[in-house]
Structure formats: structure tokens, C-alpha cells
Motif scaffolding. Structure first.
Motif, PDB file in Angstrom:
ATOM      1  N   LEU A   3      -2.814   4.116  -7.802  1.00  0.00           N
ATOM      2  CA  LEU A   3      -3.807   3.098  -8.103  1.00  0.00           C
ATOM      3  C   LEU A   3      -5.207   3.689  -8.254  1.00  0.00           C
ATOM      4  O   LEU A   3      -5.540   4.698  -7.629  1.00  0.00           O
ATOM      5  CB  LEU A   3      -3.820   2.042  -6.994  1.00  0.00           C
ATOM      6  CG  LEU A   3      -2.487   1.344  -6.725  1.00  0.00           C
ATOM      7  CD1 LEU A   3      -2.618   0.405  -5.529  1.00  0.00           C
ATOM      8  CD2 LEU A   3      -2.007   0.582  -7.963  1.00  0.00           C
ATOM      9  N   TYR A  62      -7.515   0.521  -3.994  1.00  0.00           N
ATOM     10  CA  TYR A  62      -6.656  -0.375  -3.218  1.00  0.00           C
ATOM     11  C   TYR A  62      -7.446  -0.869  -1.999  1.00  0.00           C
ATOM     12  O   TYR A  62      -7.919  -0.076  -1.199  1.00  0.00           O
ATOM     13  CB  TYR A  62      -5.392   0.349  -2.755  1.00  0.00           C
ATOM     14  CG  TYR A  62      -4.466  -0.516  -1.915  1.00  0.00           C
ATOM     15  CD1 TYR A  62      -3.698  -1.510  -2.511  1.00  0.00           C
ATOM     16  CD2 TYR A  62      -4.369  -0.321  -0.542  1.00  0.00           C
ATOM     17  CE1 TYR A  62      -2.844  -2.299  -1.748  1.00  0.00           C
ATOM     18  CE2 TYR A  62      -3.519  -1.100   0.230  1.00  0.00           C
ATOM     19  CZ  TYR A  62      -2.754  -2.096  -0.387  1.00  0.00           C
ATOM     20  OH  TYR A  62      -1.912  -2.881   0.368  1.00  0.00           O
ATOM     21  N   GLY A  75       0.811  -1.213   0.000  1.00  0.00           N
ATOM     22  CA  GLY A  75       0.000   0.000   0.000  1.00  0.00           C
ATOM     23  C   GLY A  75       0.841   1.257   0.000  1.00  0.00           C
ATOM     24  O   GLY A  75       0.551   2.219  -0.732  1.00  0.00           O
TER      25      GLY A  75
END
Length: 265
Positions: free
Chosen positions: A230, A233, A223
Motif C-alpha cells: 500500500l 495505511y 493490515g
């Protein structure tokens, strides 16, 4: 850092087959981890076949890095799966695995007209996928990654290589307190990871915030590595007797979550 392995692409692929329809959904690749075999990802593949009327082929990568495809996709299949099997299942060189994966995707592109793909990776297969994207993710001529499911990922440390890494945790920012050399490298090159990928990160807390082999902090470090790049997530922690490193890839609960995320969301 990167070790370029020239694998003889001209002779690396099996004979061309009929191109897939442009309207087909992304193909889904299944990547095993260290010491994995052709059977390692079978529980997840079979679950997807059952849940989605999927059809599967196998991409076999030999010790020279050449790939051969076996099987065929049924024309009536709703989803197309690719079980990737590496003959050299002992290497822990991330860049080597990334180079092999590049050969597989080139073969899928040239033989099957694949333009987009998803990935389900277990253990060391995750590091191979991340380093593949750091190396090739900005090449728009290659198939593009859409969704990625990480299972028991060892992003910040490999068991057996970094045995002194057991005392590790996430700081309030999400950054791991201890950084493996490869993780430090990935942080420096994180901008190369393509934007817009959707990620589901799954890991097991079997005991003491680990799955028996990989610390949850190592799995969760994905993460922080990909923050801001992204489309989405999400993470999920599994508990109990099936939340072990190997047990996760055999769990029907994991398979159900993977299939719902990839094919129904």
C-alpha cells in the motif's frame, strides 16, 4: 476457489450516457454489507453530498448479476458518488460479490468513462472489494482503485459462519492468531492486490474488542494481509454507544473522517 459467474455482460448495462470529463476526480463507490439495502449506506452518502457538493447515482445489481444505473451526476458536482445495491444481499460468497463488482465497474467504464475509483465499504462489502482486487486488480484495462475506506471489515471471519473464532487476537507481527479459510486463501494470493492504494481502516470497540458482531482482530487483519503493498495505511478505533457494527455506518463522526480522508487529503 474462484467461481466464475458469467453474467451476460453484453446486455448487463443500462443505455450509454455522456462520458465524464477526463479531469474529474475518481468516482467513489459505497458498498453495503450482508442483508444491506438501498438505505444502508445512505447516511454516509448524504454526508458526502453535504460536505463536498457531491452528486450520486445508483448501481442496482439484480439476482442475475446484471447492473442498471439510475440517476445522473450533475455537471456542477465536485464529487461523483455511486451507491451500489445488490438484490441478493444474503450471499456470503466473496467471489460472487467480486464478480458483481466487476460488472459494476465495467458498466461505469463503458457508460461514464470512469478510469479511477475509490471505495467505502461496510462489513461484508469489504471482503467483496478485497477479493475483487485479488481477482482483477492486475488488469490495467479496468478502472484503478485509488483510495479505500474499510468500515467494520470482516477480513478474518464472518459472524454466523465461524462461530468458533471468538478467541482471536493479533500476534506481535500483526498476523491473526486464528485464520479463517478465506483469509488463508487471500494470504496466498496477496501479491495480486495492486500496489499504491491508500487505505483507511475504521472499526469499533463497543465492548471486549469487538463491535458486537465482528472482532477487532478480524478488522485489523487487513493490515497484515496488505503489508508492503500500500501507498499508506491508517487505522482508527471508535468507542462508545455508536461504535457498534451497524452504528458505525450511521455515525457522523465516521462520516466526517471518511469524507476528510477521501476528499481533503
Amino acid at each position: 476457489m474462484f467461481l466464475l459467474l458469467f453474467c451476460g455482460l453484453a446486455g448487463a448495462f443500462s443505455q450509454p450516457v455522456h462520458a465524464a470529463s477526463k479531469t474529474k476526480p475518481p468516482v467513489t463507490l459505497y458498498l453495503h454489507g450482508a442483508h444491506g439495502t438501498k438505505r444502508s449506506m445512505t447516511p454516509l452518502v448524504k454526508a458526502a453530498q453535504w460536505d463536498t457538493n457531491a452528486s450520486v447515482i445508483t448501481a442496482k445489481v439484480n439476482h442475475s448479476g446484471q447492473v442498471k444505473f439510475a440517476g445522473h451526476w450533475r455537471a456542477s458536482a465536485k464529487q461523483r458518488l455511486v451507491k451500489v445495491v445488490f438484490a441478493n444481499n444474503r450471499t456470503r460468497n466473496y467471489d460472487t460479490i467480486a464478480t458483481w463488482l466487476h460488472t459494476v465497474l465495467l458498466g461505469l467504464q463503458q457508460n461514464y468513462n470512469v478510469r479511477q475509483f475509490n471505495v467505502v465499504a461496510h462489513s461484508l462489502g469489504n471482503a467483496g472489494l478485497v477479493f475483487y482486487e485479488l481477482k482483477y486488480g492486475q488488469d490495467k484495462q479496468l478502472p484503478q482503485l485509488k483510495k479505500y475506506v474499510a468500515i467494520a471489515g470482516n477480513f478474518d471471519g464472518i459472524p454466523g459462519k465461524h462461530r468458533g473464532q471468538h478467541a482471536n487476537w493479533l500476534t506481535p507481527s500483526g498476523k491473526p492468531a486464528w485464520l479463517a479459510p478465506d483469509y488463508q486463501f487471500a494470504l496466498k494470493h496477496r501479491q495480486a492486490f495492486p500496489r499504491g492504494v491508500k487505505v483507511l481502516n475504521l472499526f469499533g470497540d463497543h465492548h471486549d474488542h469487538q463491535d458486537g458482531k465482528v472482532l477487532n482482530a478480524s478488522s485489523q487483519s487487513l493490515g497484515y494481509l496488505l503489508r508492503g503493498r500500500l501507498a499508506s495505511y491508517h487505522t482508527h478505533t471508535f468507542y462508545g454507544k455508536h461504535a457498534t457494527h451497524s452504528g458505525l455506518r450511521k455515525s457522523w463522526k465516521v462520516a466526517d473522517m471518511v469524507d476528510h480522508y477521501l476528499f481533503n487529503s
